[in-house]
Design an enzyme around this catalytic site. Sequence first.
Site, PDB file in Angstrom:
ATOM      1  N   ARG A   1      -0.736  26.484  15.883  1.00  0.00           N
ATOM      2  CA  ARG A   1      -1.272  25.117  15.818  1.00  0.00           C
ATOM      3  C   ARG A   1      -2.501  24.795  14.940  1.00  0.00           C
ATOM      4  O   ARG A   1      -2.842  24.022  14.043  1.00  0.00           O
ATOM      5  CB  ARG A   1      -1.277  24.403  17.040  1.00  0.00           C
ATOM      6  CG  ARG A   1      -1.760  22.965  16.823  1.00  0.00           C
ATOM      7  CD  ARG A   1      -2.442  21.981  17.974  1.00  0.00           C
ATOM      8  NE  ARG A   1      -2.153  22.729  19.525  1.00  0.00           N
ATOM      9  CZ  ARG A   1      -3.152  23.136  20.112  1.00  0.00           C
ATOM     10  NH1 ARG A   1      -4.094  22.977  19.925  1.00  0.00           N
ATOM     11  NH2 ARG A   1      -2.683  23.726  21.375  1.00  0.00           N
TER      12      ARG A   1
ATOM     13  N   TYR B   1      -1.687   0.745   3.039  1.00  0.00           N
ATOM     14  CA  TYR B   1      -0.251   1.330   3.702  1.00  0.00           C
ATOM     15  C   TYR B   1      -0.456   0.467   4.945  1.00  0.00           C
ATOM     16  O   TYR B   1      -1.117   0.861   5.766  1.00  0.00           O
ATOM     17  CB  TYR B   1      -0.249   2.635   3.620  1.00  0.00           C
ATOM     18  CG  TYR B   1       1.090   3.263   4.219  1.00  0.00           C
ATOM     19  CD1 TYR B   1       2.190   3.202   3.694  1.00  0.00           C
ATOM     20  CD2 TYR B   1       0.827   4.037   5.274  1.00  0.00           C
ATOM     21  CE1 TYR B   1       3.314   3.483   4.139  1.00  0.00           C
ATOM     22  CE2 TYR B   1       2.140   4.461   5.813  1.00  0.00           C
ATOM     23  CZ  TYR B   1       3.237   4.562   5.113  1.00  0.00           C
ATOM     24  OH  TYR B   1       4.498   5.033   5.779  1.00  0.00           O
TER      25      TYR B   1
ATOM     26  N   ASP C   1      -6.209   6.817  -0.017  1.00  0.00           N
ATOM     27  CA  ASP C   1      -4.782   7.220   0.200  1.00  0.00           C
ATOM     28  C   ASP C   1      -4.498   7.537  -1.451  1.00  0.00           C
ATOM     29  O   ASP C   1      -4.329   6.403  -2.046  1.00  0.00           O
ATOM     30  CB  ASP C   1      -4.030   6.063   0.775  1.00  0.00           C
ATOM     31  CG  ASP C   1      -2.514   6.550   1.123  1.00  0.00           C
ATOM     32  OD1 ASP C   1      -2.138   7.483   0.230  1.00  0.00           O
ATOM     33  OD2 ASP C   1      -1.985   6.303   2.211  1.00  0.00           O
TER      34      ASP C   1
ATOM     35  N   LYS D   1       6.152  12.329  -0.103  1.00  0.00           N
ATOM     36  CA  LYS D   1       6.508  11.823  -1.299  1.00  0.00           C
ATOM     37  C   LYS D   1       6.708  12.802  -2.425  1.00  0.00           C
ATOM     38  O   LYS D   1       7.641  13.560  -2.260  1.00  0.00           O
ATOM     39  CB  LYS D   1       5.696  10.699  -1.473  1.00  0.00           C
ATOM     40  CG  LYS D   1       5.242   9.615  -0.392  1.00  0.00           C
ATOM     41  CD  LYS D   1       6.369   8.828  -0.112  1.00  0.00           C
ATOM     42  CE  LYS D   1       6.323   8.280   1.554  1.00  0.00           C
ATOM     43  NZ  LYS D   1       5.309   7.312   1.489  1.00  0.00           N
TER      44      LYS D   1
HETATM   45  C1  LIG Z   1       4.655   6.893   2.767  1.00  0.00           C
HETATM   46  C2  LIG Z   1       3.125   6.555   2.719  1.00  0.00           C
HETATM   47  C3  LIG Z   1       2.255   7.169   3.799  1.00  0.00           C
HETATM   48  C4  LIG Z   1       2.902   7.749   5.054  1.00  0.00           C
HETATM   49  O1  LIG Z   1       3.567   8.984   4.746  1.00  0.00           O
HETATM   50  P1  LIG Z   1       4.488   9.440   6.115  1.00  0.00           P
HETATM   51  O2  LIG Z   1       4.781  10.870   5.548  1.00  0.00           O
HETATM   52  O3  LIG Z   1       5.865   8.436   5.924  1.00  0.00           O
HETATM   53  O4  LIG Z   1       3.908   9.248   7.223  1.00  0.00           O
HETATM   54  C5  LIG Z   1       0.976   6.885   3.552  1.00  0.00           C
HETATM   55  N1  LIG Z   1       0.392   6.360   2.534  1.00  0.00           N
HETATM   56  C6  LIG Z   1       1.253   5.631   1.440  1.00  0.00           C
HETATM   57  C7  LIG Z   1       0.722   4.986   0.410  1.00  0.00           C
HETATM   58  C8  LIG Z   1       2.649   6.008   1.709  1.00  0.00           C
HETATM   59  O5  LIG Z   1       3.308   5.408   0.733  1.00  0.00           O
END
Ligand SMILES: *Cc1c(COP(=O)(O)O)cnc(C)c1O
Length: 388
Positions: free
Chosen positions: A54, A107, A179, A204
Amino acid sequence: MKTETKIVSVGRHPEKHFGAVNPPVFRASTITRQTLAEWSDVRTRIFDDVVYGRFGTPTSMAFEEAVAALEGADRAVAVSSGKAACAAAILSVVKGGDHMLVTDSVYQPVRKFANDFLAPFGVETTYYDPTIGANIADLIRDNTSLIWLEAPGSQTMEMQDIPSITAIARERGIKTGIDNTWATPLLFKPLDFGVDLSVNAATKYLVGHSDAMLGVVSMRAELFESVKIAANNTGNCPGSEEVYLGLRGLRTMGLRLKQHEQNALKAARWLEGRPEVNRVLYPALPDDPGHAIWKRDFKGSSGLFSTVLEPASETQLAAFIDGLRHFGLGASWGGFESLVLPFDPTSYRTATKWEAAGPCLRFHIGLENIDDLIGDMEAGFHRMQAVA
Ligand SMILES: *Cc1c(COP(=O)(O)O)cnc(C)c1O
């Protein structure tokens, strides 16, 4: 080292793995030691050695090393998803009784985290206009501990004046988190603009193939432990296969992003010329309200943008979307493939009023041939006209 070279070489260490080009997938929960002395010694360095699955494995540490290098950060912490990375970054700063400022373009699942999860623990959140800039100062309270940014904003794509906001935060001793998923560590380097915590939904563009959930937070050395503790206290760690896929995916991210950008620019410009389209929200376009800031601070654009359509009925919208051959209808983005998603900011905005001519569509422009994508959208608009 130039960026392209860095992407290829960071975090690999073939000499540690029999010369294998990629670090192997370490599947580990228990890590054993030979003697009590070794065991006692390693317990004092749980986040900097391989001690328990972990806390990290050589695979997750290689991924963290690579992302930190690309972000221009000292350290990074890998976690189970992008949302988990946002949560770990926020939890590393805020505590009960604190106040947090969050961009209204955040988000949406982070808004849920603030409203549904943090609020009952006594953390108060104020949402602010993403274009607020230096006026953020007016919203700061004595107990404000974190300012959360996202640029461009989710769905509505507003740019933020990041250095103006971080300068004020620094003066007041307030931490900032961003973010950075849209830009990736290649197109924007938040730490160079005064941000403390940079989050990427590696799900992403880092993973890049729509086949794994992964998140990562990057920071200066002195903030590493607080993020690692926040992640660990919530049992938040990446899966071994997932973190390997992130490490594998990022090697080609530079190339992929160039193609996403080229295709997205063509698609966005074509959409701007369509009578069915009222506005294209993409800071790389010269007449986007965020263009000047984007040009000043960012090194390029990725493949995600939004559009506001002229007024259209639900039937017309369905006629456009339902027959598309190359655009999948689904959440997430950043893989090799194109996607489309309807959204409605009026349903969640609280600090700003969203006024738009018609329905909104978000596009992720993938690596397909751009003529096929444009042909597909054109056929969609013809279907739309046919049901008008
Ligand atoms: C998709 C996304 C997230 C979250 O990512 P996950 O891996 O789906 O939890 C956070 N911030 C932004 C801007 C996103 O597009």
